[in-house]
Design an enzyme around this catalytic site. Structure first.
Site, PDB file in Angstrom:
ATOM      1  N   GLY A 151       0.569  -1.118  -0.235  1.00  0.00           N
ATOM      2  CA  GLY A 151      -0.092   0.270  -0.032  1.00  0.00           C
ATOM      3  C   GLY A 151       0.743   1.036  -0.218  1.00  0.00           C
ATOM      4  N   ARG A 185     -12.186   5.041 -14.163  1.00  0.00           N
ATOM      5  CA  ARG A 185     -10.934   4.421 -14.881  1.00  0.00           C
ATOM      6  C   ARG A 185     -11.664   3.794 -16.226  1.00  0.00           C
ATOM      7  NH1 ARG A 185      -5.995   4.042 -12.162  1.00  0.00           N
ATOM      8  NH2 ARG A 185      -5.913   5.193 -10.109  1.00  0.00           N
ATOM      9  N   ASP A 197      -7.138  -0.126 -16.559  1.00  0.00           N
ATOM     10  CA  ASP A 197      -6.696   0.034 -15.264  1.00  0.00           C
ATOM     11  C   ASP A 197      -6.491   1.335 -15.034  1.00  0.00           C
ATOM     12  OD1 ASP A 197      -5.365  -2.173 -15.281  1.00  0.00           O
ATOM     13  OD2 ASP A 197      -4.617  -0.856 -13.587  1.00  0.00           O
ATOM     14  N   ASN A 198      -6.021   1.579 -15.904  1.00  0.00           N
ATOM     15  CA  ASN A 198      -4.462   3.056 -16.416  1.00  0.00           C
ATOM     16  C   ASN A 198      -5.098   4.055 -17.341  1.00  0.00           C
ATOM     17  OD1 ASN A 198      -3.401   2.343 -14.470  1.00  0.00           O
ATOM     18  ND2 ASN A 198      -1.603   0.985 -15.888  1.00  0.00           N
TER      19      ASN A 198
END
Length: 522
Positions: free
Chosen positions: A145, A202, A271-272
């Site tokens: 994270g 996204r 996802d980008n």
């Protein structure tokens, strides 16, 4: 709410800022419901300190620049609020899915990013603020994270550099560092970069609800995006098809701008990809130095899927993935009772929209290249002339940024002035052949050399964030010297200006720069 911009009142701004960020009525994405996100506090970052701060973004958010000097600032933007977050104001991580390197990866999500709220901008828009590196979330999978100082500085600098190049992008307010160790390929230190964008939705958000067979949630998400960011789509015959078209065209425009400045994203997974058509997720990016159409900026991209020349094709492919996710919504307004017939028409309509990508991208790139070549008039052979230059640059590995910048020095009538750009080419004869074609084309223009040079210098940046420049700033920052981060940020605010006092930042990369590698490890 408007914040005082005076230094004297900067300390009083922080409590108001924290309260405004957490105001539930303003956090539109949160109102979509628990299926879209998980609320949780950020993981504390020990002894945080400010590494970099963007006055431009502060001004956009109506924050006084002096706020960065307040002790509580680093705490707040490290995810260490000085008060307890009430349940309604808790930061959140959103869930999404996506294709990574062309393969369906399933559920992903914000594995180290927490959105802490939104603020009104001085431009009349609202902006979400997101902490990248805020700690583990339910979507972290095997990650810790955290983000590291290295990648956080790179994202901070490039977000702002791209904005000043005129390329749509997320912004970056600040980088907060710490001495907290994190393990990557070596031991590094943790940092948090504050991203700023109208939305962080996204393509992968849509893919998530499509793949989980939740058309109700898919529609809720699409309605949110349309109502807040694409209101004109609501008046279309098919709002969801109109959304697909708007996102597809914006993406085509964006990638044309990338190509025109030699920018490689490095990891164009679905996802980008931003639904707003802005550059998002600065990881293993890079600006091309010695031009190679097959340039791969991401050391992890062993297949070259995201090479420079592949970016338009991949962006188009990603739009197909978005289209597939939106298919359950397309055509709902037509009232076709038969599901198979509706689905068949939806596919046809989506394919017609997707066919507009190359129709949009090609002319957009041609316009950009025409501007870079200083051609005010449009002629049939302009695209071929630009492509021939790129081929000649590729063969000689001529520096991308310097080549285009120095083209402004070429004269219509005097080949002796070619030397600054000619010297960048190994094959001088090949360059001379192209330069003769270029001069012939310039003879059709009405502008004189001086006027053309001024226009070209507005289209061809002198300064871009080369990897070695970022590396120098990172190395000094690791020693607690943040002056180079600040200096580089200031230079990149004016990429088209000569700035003769900073000439060294526009020079060819040193030999050691060739050994630099960037990867997905951040």
């Amino acid at each position: 709410m408007s914040f005082s911009r005076s230094a004297a009142d900067a300390a009083d701004t922080l409590p108001d800022l924290a309260a405004t960020l957490g105001a539930p009525a303003e956090r539109a994405f949160v109102t979509l419901g628990d299926a879209f996100h998980t609320r949780l506090p950020a993981a504390p970052l020990a002894a945080p300190y400010v590494v970099g701060f963007s006055d431009d973004v502060a001004q956009l958010l109506d924050l006084p620049p002096a706020i960065a000097a307040q002790p509580g600032f680093a705490e707040l933007f490290a995810g260490n609020p000085t008060r307890d977050w009430p349940a309604h104001a808790m930061p959140y991580a959103s869930v999404y899915s996506g294709h990574q390197f062309g393969v369906w990866a399933g559920q992903l999500g914000d594995g180290r990013a927490l959105t802490i709220g939104e603020l009104p901008g001085t431009d009349g828009r609202r902006y979400e603020l997101q902490l990248k590196g805020g700690g583990r979330t339910p979507y972290s999978r095997m990650g810790d994270g955290r983000a590291v100082l290295r990648s956080s500085i790179r994202e901070f600098l490039c977000s702002e550099a791209m904005h000043h190049l005129g390329i749509p992008t997320t912004r970056a307010l600040t980088v907060i560092g710490s001495d907290q160790p994190v393990v990557r390929e070596e031991i590094e230190t943790a940092a948090v970069v504050t991203r700023v964008s109208e939305s962080f939705v996204r393509f992968g958000h849509f893919e998530h609800f499509f793949s989980n067979d939740r058309p109700d949630l898919l529609r809720q998400l699409a309605d949110h995006v349309i109502d807040r960011f694409y209101p004109a789509c609501r008046d279309a015959d098919d709002p969801y098809l109109a959304l697909l078209e708007a996102a597809t065209l914006r993406t085509a425009d964006l990638v044309a701008q990338w190509q025109a400045v030699g920018f490689c994203h490095g990891v164009m997974n679905t996802d980008n990809m931003s639904i707003l058509g802005v550059t998002i997720d600065y990881g293993p990016f890079g600006f091309v130095d010695a031009f190679d159409a097959n340039h791969i900026c991401n050391h992890s991209d062993t297949s070259g899927r995201y090479a420079y020349r592949m970016q338009p094709r991949i962006a188009h492919w990603n739009c197909y993935c978005l289209a597939q996710a939106l298919l359950p919504l397309i055509g709902l307004q037509h009232g076709i009772a038969d599901d198979d017939a509706r689905a068949e028409r939806a596919v046809d309509d989506a394919q017609a929209v997707l066919a507009k990508f190359p129709e949009r991208f090609g002319p957009a790139l041609e316009r950009a290249m025409r501007a870079k070549l200083g051609l005010a008039l449009e002629r049939e052979g302009d695209a071929e002339l630009a492509n021939k230059l790129l081929e000649t640059m590729h063969a000689s590995h001529a520096d991308f940024t310097l080549t285009f910048r120095r083209l402004a020095q070429i004269s219509k009538h005097d080949a002796s002035r070619d030397a600054p750009v000619r010297d960048l080419f190994i094959d001088r004869e090949a360059f001379d052949a192209w330069a003769n074609l270029y001069r012939a084309r310039l003879s059709e223009e009405t502008r004189d050399d001086a006027a053309r040079a001024v226009a070209m210098n507005r289209a061809n940046p002198k300064y871009v964030l080369r990897n070695h420049l970022a590396e120098v700033a990172i190395r000094r920052a690791k020693e607690k010297d943040f002056s180079e981060v600040e200096r580089l940020a200031q230079i990149l605010r004016r990429p088209f200006d000569e700035q003769p006092e900073h000439e060294a930042y526009a020079a060819l990369p040193p030999d050691w720069a060739g050994s630099l590698e960037v990867s997905c490890s951040s």
